[in-house]
Scaffold this active site. Structure first.
Site, PDB file in Angstrom:
ATOM      1  N   HIS A 109      32.663  26.963  41.583  1.00 26.20           N
ATOM      2  CA  HIS A 109      34.019  27.399  41.227  1.00 26.20           C
ATOM      3  C   HIS A 109      35.068  26.554  41.950  1.00 26.20           C
ATOM      4  O   HIS A 109      36.008  26.035  41.328  1.00 26.20           O
ATOM      5  CB  HIS A 109      34.165  28.876  41.598  1.00 26.20           C
ATOM      6  CG  HIS A 109      35.551  29.422  41.450  1.00 26.20           C
ATOM      7  ND1 HIS A 109      35.919  30.266  40.434  1.00 26.20           N
ATOM      8  CD2 HIS A 109      36.670  29.259  42.211  1.00 26.20           C
ATOM      9  CE1 HIS A 109      37.194  30.586  40.558  1.00 26.20           C
ATOM     10  NE2 HIS A 109      37.673  29.994  41.644  1.00 26.20           N
ATOM     11  N   GLU A 110      34.908  26.407  43.259  1.00 29.91           N
ATOM     12  CA  GLU A 110      35.926  25.693  44.037  1.00 29.91           C
ATOM     13  C   GLU A 110      35.914  24.192  43.747  1.00 29.91           C
ATOM     14  O   GLU A 110      36.968  23.556  43.669  1.00 29.91           O
ATOM     15  CB  GLU A 110      35.730  25.961  45.523  1.00 29.91           C
ATOM     16  CG  GLU A 110      35.881  27.423  45.926  1.00 29.91           C
ATOM     17  CD  GLU A 110      37.282  27.976  45.701  1.00 29.91           C
ATOM     18  OE1 GLU A 110      38.219  27.186  45.468  1.00 29.91           O
ATOM     19  OE2 GLU A 110      37.442  29.207  45.757  1.00 29.91           O
ATOM     20  N   HIS A 152      43.899  36.117  39.565  1.00 30.35           N
ATOM     21  CA  HIS A 152      42.530  36.629  39.676  1.00 30.35           C
ATOM     22  C   HIS A 152      42.332  37.916  38.874  1.00 30.35           C
ATOM     23  O   HIS A 152      41.226  38.456  38.842  1.00 30.35           O
ATOM     24  CB  HIS A 152      42.172  36.889  41.145  1.00 30.35           C
ATOM     25  CG  HIS A 152      42.099  35.659  41.977  1.00 30.35           C
ATOM     26  ND1 HIS A 152      43.178  35.173  42.683  1.00 30.35           N
ATOM     27  CD2 HIS A 152      41.080  34.788  42.215  1.00 30.35           C
ATOM     28  CE1 HIS A 152      42.830  34.071  43.325  1.00 30.35           C
ATOM     29  NE2 HIS A 152      41.567  33.818  43.060  1.00 30.35           N
TER      30      HIS A 152
END
Length: 561
Positions: free
Chosen positions: A377-378, A472
């Site tokens: 993800h990062e 988010h």
């Protein structure tokens, strides 16, 4: 016009119901001395510009147009040309300029086949009429104001301000503005669970980089947009932070010992040794070496980083994060500020590398490098920064988060051939309760909406305390669309391979989306990518229809012209 002030358009040769193909590919597109030579003999940039010009003039493409009030002062300048191995096509990208000033978020992508024939055209165009193009504030004054606000003595060279036409969504109008990109500043306030951690943990917030938007007439800061991404080789199995054996590659040092560096994938792993990584020069820190024995956190970071790098190379055919073979750099044992407990509950893509914090679990420090889905993800935030560079606020920020979620969930499951056995939860290893951060199958289970009817609108200004406008939260809607695509079936057989789904989202992100893209823009871009990727696939019609149905099922609707 969308909320970002831009008018979007999409055309694909395989979905031409307007008769536009004849006007775009015919002799008129190559008028003058080039007419006899045809598209195949031209360079890609010349051919793409000819299609762009003809498209703007074509009555068959009314949505692809520049407002007549500003038409004479508009030009399109090439951003770059890219060969796309996945589709065996080439894209040429243009940015719209008005009075020789770029329009923020504008983009025209012209996709060409191997003979320079037109495959697709996607655009986001603006009309900043009625705005004085003469700046009243000097760039030096902008630098001083940004430095004062950010608490800096000077701006990094990469952050020096540039002039743009910028659409301010808070007042629904265009401005002439200076934009200073990637400005680092000290964190404000306390951690609020908007980063990788989502279980109410306390600790220092994520490191922060911002794009500053400064009105070129008044000097007012109108927005702060968050950006927060020949040797002897030895291979061995070592235990990671979860106790699992992992295959890692290191290089032998002349003085003896080993260093965590995988030369095949250009992956480097460093150790901050629980130091504050805020000061310039603190990153990436010393290499992870052996002896002493490898740290389990280092094995997790190195092995997971290598898995992501392999996926990027083999599935996306991309040469690293920057597509130029640049290194994947990670640092473990990071702190943001001083923490006597050595706990910093976050992970982030920060200034072109990964940084991993750690949290206590069962009395032991657990590195955030433990979770492959979080690592992927990062790292994909880094790829987003190098491609569409999506803003990180509001709906665009939720789209930014969702793209990283999509890649993260696929990377972490790709080794499981049975889609029915996939784990659709993310980040459960990192919470003290074992409760996941996200759930793709059921976003509502983690307090996320799964349909546009439930989109959570948070008023500006955006900041960490309101999750930068719900990035988010609302990401669950776009995540559910991706889940629907992955689970599309034809006669009880999965219609897509997971790699194919990754590829159409990657193509949309890297080729068609602009900085202020919305969920609807993503629908348009993914549809166009599917048409290009599957144009020789016998099931092309079924797959393209399944993509449309997946987005429409969550209320993300965008008609493709």
């Amino acid at each position: 016009m969308a909320e970002n002030g831009l008018t979007s358009f999409s055309y694909h040769i395989d979905a031409d119901e307007t008769g536009a193909a004849a006007s775009l590919a015919g002799p008129a597109a190559f008028a003058g001395p080039l007419a006899a030579s045809g598209a195949a003999s031209l360079d890609a940039e010349t051919a793409a510009r000819a299609y762009l010009v003809q498209g703007l003039a074509s009555a068959a493409m009314p949505r692809f147009a520049v407002d007549s009030e500003i038409e004479q002062d508009v030009d399109f300048r090439i951003i770059g040309t890219e060969t796309v191995p996945l589709t065996k096509t080439q894209t040429v990208k243009f940015r719209q300029h008005f009075n020789k000033i770029p329009i923020y978020g504008s983009l025209v992508t012209v996709e060409l086949d191997q003979q320079n024939g037109l495959v697709s055209m996607n655009s986001a165009l603006g009309t900043p009429e009625g705005v004085d193009p003469m700046a009243q504030i000097a760039p030096a004054n902008v630098v001083e104001k940004v430095c004062d606000t950010a608490g800096l003595n000077q701006l990094p060279a990469e952050s020096l301000p540039r002039l743009y036409f910028y659409f301010d969504q808070t007042v629904d109008s265009w401005r002439l503005a200076y934009i200073a990109e990637n400005v680092p500043e000290a964190p404000h306030g306390e951690a609020d669970g908007t980063g990788a951690e989502a279980d109410g943990a306390h600790g220092a917030p994520l490191p922060e980089l911002f794009d500053y938007i400064v009105d070129a007439h008044s000097g007012e800061i109108v927005a702060r947009l968050p950006r927060v991404a020949s040797v002897e080789i030895r291979s061995a199995e070592e235990p990671d932070v979860l106790g699992r054996p992992r295959r890692i590659t290191a290089i032998a040092l002349d003085a003896g010992g080993l260093r965590l560096h995988d030369p095949e994938f250009n992956v480097y792993t460093h150790d901050a040794d629980f130091a504050d990584v805020q000061p310039f020069g603190a990153l990436p820190g010393p290499y992870c070496v052996n002896p002493p024995a490898w740290l389990p956190a280092a094995i997790s970071a190195h092995a997971n980083g290598t898995e992501v790098a392999r996926f990027v190379r083999d599935v996306l055919m991309r040469n690293g994060i920057d597509n130029r073979g640049g290194a994947y750099v990670a640092t473990i044992n990071c702190l943001w500020g001083v923490s006597p407990s050595r706990e910093w509950r976050n992970a982030a893509w920060y200034r072109d590398q990964m940084i991993y914090g750690q949290r206590f679990q069962n009395g032991q420090l657990l590195s955030y490098a433990a979770a492959l889905d979080v690592v992927a993800h990062e790292i994909f935030h880094g790829i987003t920064d190098r491609t569409a560079r999506l803003e990180y606020a509001g709906e665009t920020g939720a789209l930014n988060e969702s793209y990283s979620d999509i890649f993260g969930i696929i990377v972490s499951n790709i080794s499981e051939p049975n889609l029915a056995a996939w784990n659709w939860e993310m980040g459960e290893e990192l919470t003290s309760t074992g409760i996941p951060i996200r759930d793709f199958r059921d976003p509502r289970r983690r307090n996320q909406p799964d349909h546009m009817d439930e989109f959570v609108r948070i008023p500006s200004p955006y900041h960490q305390g309101n999750d930068y406008g719900g990035v988010h939260i609302n990401s669950g809607i776009h995540n559910k669309a991706a889940y629907n695509i992955l689970n599309s079936q034809d006669h009880e057989t999965y219609l897509f391979q997971p790699a194919e789904v990754t590829q159409i989202f990657y193509l949309a992100l890297s080729q068609s989306l602009s900085r202020t893209a919305t969920f609807a823009d993503s629908h348009r871009a993914v549809m166009s990518a599917a048409r290009s990727l599957f144009r020789a696939d016998p099931k092309r019609s079924l797959k393209v229809a399944a993509v449309a149905e997946a987005f429409e099922a969550v209320g993300i609707v965008e008609a493709v012209a």
